[in-house]
Design a protein around this motif. Sequence first.
Motif, PDB file in Angstrom:
ATOM      1  N   ASP A 216      18.302  18.982   2.583  1.00 48.44           N
ATOM      2  CA  ASP A 216      16.900  19.334   2.829  1.00 48.44           C
ATOM      3  C   ASP A 216      16.153  19.621   1.527  1.00 48.44           C
ATOM      4  O   ASP A 216      15.014  20.099   1.556  1.00 48.44           O
ATOM      5  N   SER A 217      16.741  19.315   0.391  1.00 50.40           N
ATOM      6  CA  SER A 217      16.094  19.564  -0.897  1.00 50.40           C
ATOM      7  C   SER A 217      14.825  18.728  -1.041  1.00 50.40           C
ATOM      8  O   SER A 217      14.800  17.554  -0.679  1.00 50.40           O
ATOM      9  N   HIS A 218      13.788  19.359  -1.587  1.00 47.93           N
ATOM     10  CA  HIS A 218      12.501  18.698  -1.799  1.00 47.93           C
ATOM     11  C   HIS A 218      12.323  18.422  -3.291  1.00 47.93           C
ATOM     12  O   HIS A 218      12.239  19.349  -4.095  1.00 47.93           O
ATOM     13  N   TYR A 219      12.246  17.130  -3.634  1.00 50.31           N
ATOM     14  CA  TYR A 219      12.102  16.719  -5.021  1.00 50.31           C
ATOM     15  C   TYR A 219      10.696  16.193  -5.279  1.00 50.31           C
ATOM     16  O   TYR A 219      10.001  15.746  -4.366  1.00 50.31           O
ATOM     17  N   ILE A 220      10.291  16.224  -6.536  1.00 44.97           N
ATOM     18  CA  ILE A 220       9.008  15.624  -6.877  1.00 44.97           C
ATOM     19  C   ILE A 220       9.110  14.108  -6.715  1.00 44.97           C
ATOM     20  O   ILE A 220      10.202  13.542  -6.812  1.00 44.97           O
ATOM     21  N   PRO A 221       7.995  13.439  -6.442  1.00 46.18           N
ATOM     22  CA  PRO A 221       8.032  11.983  -6.296  1.00 46.18           C
ATOM     23  C   PRO A 221       8.700  11.314  -7.495  1.00 46.18           C
ATOM     24  O   PRO A 221       8.433  11.651  -8.643  1.00 46.18           O
ATOM     25  N   GLY A 222       9.591  10.379  -7.174  1.00 46.59           N
ATOM     26  CA  GLY A 222      10.285   9.645  -8.221  1.00 46.59           C
ATOM     27  C   GLY A 222      11.656  10.174  -8.565  1.00 46.59           C
ATOM     28  O   GLY A 222      12.408   9.510  -9.277  1.00 46.59           O
ATOM     29  N   GLU A 223      12.019  11.352  -8.047  1.00 52.97           N
ATOM     30  CA  GLU A 223      13.311  11.947  -8.363  1.00 52.97           C
ATOM     31  C   GLU A 223      14.329  11.739  -7.250  1.00 52.97           C
ATOM     32  O   GLU A 223      15.473  12.192  -7.371  1.00 52.97           O
ATOM     33  N   GLY A 224      13.936  11.092  -6.172  1.00 48.95           N
ATOM     34  CA  GLY A 224      14.835  10.867  -5.050  1.00 48.95           C
ATOM     35  C   GLY A 224      14.904   9.406  -4.662  1.00 48.95           C
ATOM     36  O   GLY A 224      14.694   8.523  -5.486  1.00 48.95           O
ATOM     37  N   LYS A 225      15.164   9.168  -3.381  1.00 43.66           N
ATOM     38  CA  LYS A 225      15.448   7.822  -2.901  1.00 43.66           C
ATOM     39  C   LYS A 225      14.414   7.263  -1.931  1.00 43.66           C
ATOM     40  O   LYS A 225      14.565   6.131  -1.472  1.00 43.66           O
ATOM     41  N   ILE A 226      13.378   8.021  -1.598  1.00 36.27           N
ATOM     42  CA  ILE A 226      12.381   7.513  -0.654  1.00 36.27           C
ATOM     43  C   ILE A 226      11.551   6.424  -1.330  1.00 36.27           C
ATOM     44  O   ILE A 226      11.070   6.628  -2.452  1.00 36.27           O
ATOM     45  N   LEU A 258       3.974  22.926 -14.462  1.00 37.09           N
ATOM     46  CA  LEU A 258       4.385  21.663 -15.072  1.00 37.09           C
ATOM     47  C   LEU A 258       4.832  20.655 -14.023  1.00 37.09           C
ATOM     48  O   LEU A 258       4.482  19.470 -14.073  1.00 37.09           O
ATOM     49  N   TYR A 259       5.601  21.129 -13.065  1.00 31.17           N
ATOM     50  CA  TYR A 259       6.085  20.212 -12.031  1.00 31.17           C
ATOM     51  C   TYR A 259       4.979  19.840 -11.049  1.00 31.17           C
ATOM     52  O   TYR A 259       4.964  18.710 -10.524  1.00 31.17           O
ATOM     53  N   ALA A 260       4.061  20.766 -10.790  1.00 27.48           N
ATOM     54  CA  ALA A 260       2.906  20.418  -9.942  1.00 27.48           C
ATOM     55  C   ALA A 260       2.070  19.338 -10.622  1.00 27.48           C
ATOM     56  O   ALA A 260       1.549  18.431  -9.959  1.00 27.48           O
ATOM     57  N   ALA A 261       1.942  19.426 -11.938  1.00 32.27           N
ATOM     58  CA  ALA A 261       1.210  18.397 -12.684  1.00 32.27           C
ATOM     59  C   ALA A 261       1.930  17.061 -12.611  1.00 32.27           C
ATOM     60  O   ALA A 261       1.316  16.010 -12.385  1.00 32.27           O
ATOM     61  N   LEU A 262       3.248  17.090 -12.807  1.00 32.27           N
ATOM     62  CA  LEU A 262       4.028  15.854 -12.767  1.00 32.27           C
ATOM     63  C   LEU A 262       3.993  15.226 -11.381  1.00 32.27           C
ATOM     64  O   LEU A 262       3.857  14.003 -11.236  1.00 32.27           O
ATOM     65  N   ALA A 263       4.107  16.051 -10.345  1.00 28.83           N
ATOM     66  CA  ALA A 263       4.063  15.541  -8.974  1.00 28.83           C
ATOM     67  C   ALA A 263       2.733  14.866  -8.693  1.00 28.83           C
ATOM     68  O   ALA A 263       2.675  13.788  -8.090  1.00 28.83           O
ATOM     69  N   LEU A 264       1.645  15.491  -9.132  1.00 31.78           N
ATOM     70  CA  LEU A 264       0.325  14.906  -8.898  1.00 31.78           C
ATOM     71  C   LEU A 264       0.155  13.613  -9.682  1.00 31.78           C
ATOM     72  O   LEU A 264      -0.379  12.620  -9.152  1.00 31.78           O
ATOM     73  N   ASP A 265       0.594  13.592 -10.924  1.00 25.82           N
ATOM     74  CA  ASP A 265       0.505  12.367 -11.732  1.00 25.82           C
ATOM     75  C   ASP A 265       1.237  11.216 -11.051  1.00 25.82           C
ATOM     76  O   ASP A 265       0.729  10.084 -10.971  1.00 25.82           O
ATOM     77  N   ARG A 266       2.421  11.497 -10.570  1.00 27.99           N
ATOM     78  CA  ARG A 266       3.217  10.444  -9.942  1.00 27.99           C
ATOM     79  C   ARG A 266       2.616  10.002  -8.611  1.00 27.99           C
ATOM     80  O   ARG A 266       2.641   8.812  -8.276  1.00 27.99           O
ATOM     81  N   PHE A 267       2.083  10.954  -7.847  1.00 31.90           N
ATOM     82  CA  PHE A 267       1.438  10.587  -6.592  1.00 31.90           C
ATOM     83  C   PHE A 267       0.221   9.712  -6.843  1.00 31.90           C
ATOM     84  O   PHE A 267       0.017   8.698  -6.168  1.00 31.90           O
ATOM     85  N   GLN A 268      -0.579  10.078  -7.818  1.00 32.95           N
ATOM     86  CA  GLN A 268      -1.773   9.276  -8.123  1.00 32.95           C
ATOM     87  C   GLN A 268      -1.392   7.891  -8.642  1.00 32.95           C
ATOM     88  O   GLN A 268      -2.077   6.899  -8.338  1.00 32.95           O
ATOM     89  N   ALA A 269      -0.291   7.796  -9.380  1.00 36.99           N
ATOM     90  CA  ALA A 269       0.170   6.490  -9.839  1.00 36.99           C
ATOM     91  C   ALA A 269       0.624   5.632  -8.653  1.00 36.99           C
ATOM     92  O   ALA A 269       0.375   4.428  -8.622  1.00 36.99           O
ATOM     93  N   LEU A 270       1.279   6.281  -7.679  1.00 34.87           N
ATOM     94  CA  LEU A 270       1.687   5.563  -6.472  1.00 34.87           C
ATOM     95  C   LEU A 270       0.455   4.996  -5.745  1.00 34.87           C
ATOM     96  O   LEU A 270       0.450   3.843  -5.288  1.00 34.87           O
ATOM     97  N   MET A 271      -0.583   5.811  -5.634  1.00 29.07           N
ATOM     98  CA  MET A 271      -1.783   5.392  -4.920  1.00 29.07           C
ATOM     99  C   MET A 271      -2.529   4.299  -5.683  1.00 29.07           C
ATOM    100  O   MET A 271      -3.102   3.391  -5.092  1.00 29.07           O
ATOM    101  N   ALA A 272      -2.485   4.377  -7.022  1.00 28.88           N
ATOM    102  CA  ALA A 272      -3.185   3.382  -7.834  1.00 28.88           C
ATOM    103  C   ALA A 272      -2.445   2.045  -7.839  1.00 28.88           C
ATOM    104  O   ALA A 272      -3.056   0.980  -8.037  1.00 28.88           O
ATOM    105  N   GLY A 273      -1.124   2.118  -7.634  1.00 28.44           N
ATOM    106  CA  GLY A 273      -0.345   0.893  -7.704  1.00 28.44           C
ATOM    107  C   GLY A 273      -0.332   0.125  -6.414  1.00 28.44           C
ATOM    108  O   GLY A 273       0.165  -1.005  -6.339  1.00 28.44           O
TER     109      GLY A 273
END
Length: 273
Positions: A216-226, A258-273
């Motif tokens: 049930d661990s919650h990882y920032i986007p890009g650190e797991g397998k989804i 720092l991790y909230a910033a990284l999570a948001l950056d990665r989410f926005q990159a997902l949406m932009a891509g």
Amino acid sequence: MKTGMFTCGHQRLPLEQAFKDAHELGYDGIEIWGGRPHAFAPDLKAGDIRQVKELARVYQLPIIGYTPETNAYPYNMMIGSERMRHESLDMIMLAMDMAREMGAGFTLISAAHAGYLATPAEIWPRLVDNLRELSAYAENIGIDLLLEPLTPYESNVVCSANDVLRVLEAVPSPRLHGMVDICAPFVQGEPITSYFDKLGERLRHVHIVDSDGASDSHYIPGEGKIPLAPLMRELTARGYDGYCTLELVTLYMNEPRLYAALALDRFQALMAG
């Protein structure tokens, strides 16, 4: 899609730091965790609600929702005596009062573990009774109540889209809705999009995380397998335009900004891509 920060990851810092970080990092809204020291419902009732409302005003952040802690410490509406059940419901009703006063979009709860010896014949009636009482109260005060499915590592009550659908059919309240934390379906091999297929307009909110698929661990986007990039394209194509809370809970408490910033950056990159 709009982004929300969940304040649980900031629980070792003042609540204002979560608001400040969400504002400066560029989140669209904030989801308030209802535990101490931040926003425990009885503390809000005792006067702390004024601070929460002032923080939302100062940092110009809408409060997406209020999520009281309902997973057994000390409140769990699914386990224990009738007195314990009523105490849990009373706390959730107070949380709904506070959510309404702070202008939150909803109150979010989950059905925590009912205990290893509980049978389906015991679990289901208790769940339905609880949600009927809570939904009636939500209708009375005018606040939406969202039910979050949990992973099987966390609960044996509501863990799948079918579980949520069954609840919504048994308790057809206009104030009761479902949501999805995408970790829950992923770890049990359930299509995440099945929530959208089955719940339709009664799916009100999404928690975006990444997952290792085995806990049930919650990882920032890009650190797991989804496969998050195609998932977000799929949700966009389906017309979902609500909030996505990037739900970092306790794994990153040492550096929440720092991790909230990284999570948001990665989410926005997902949406932009």
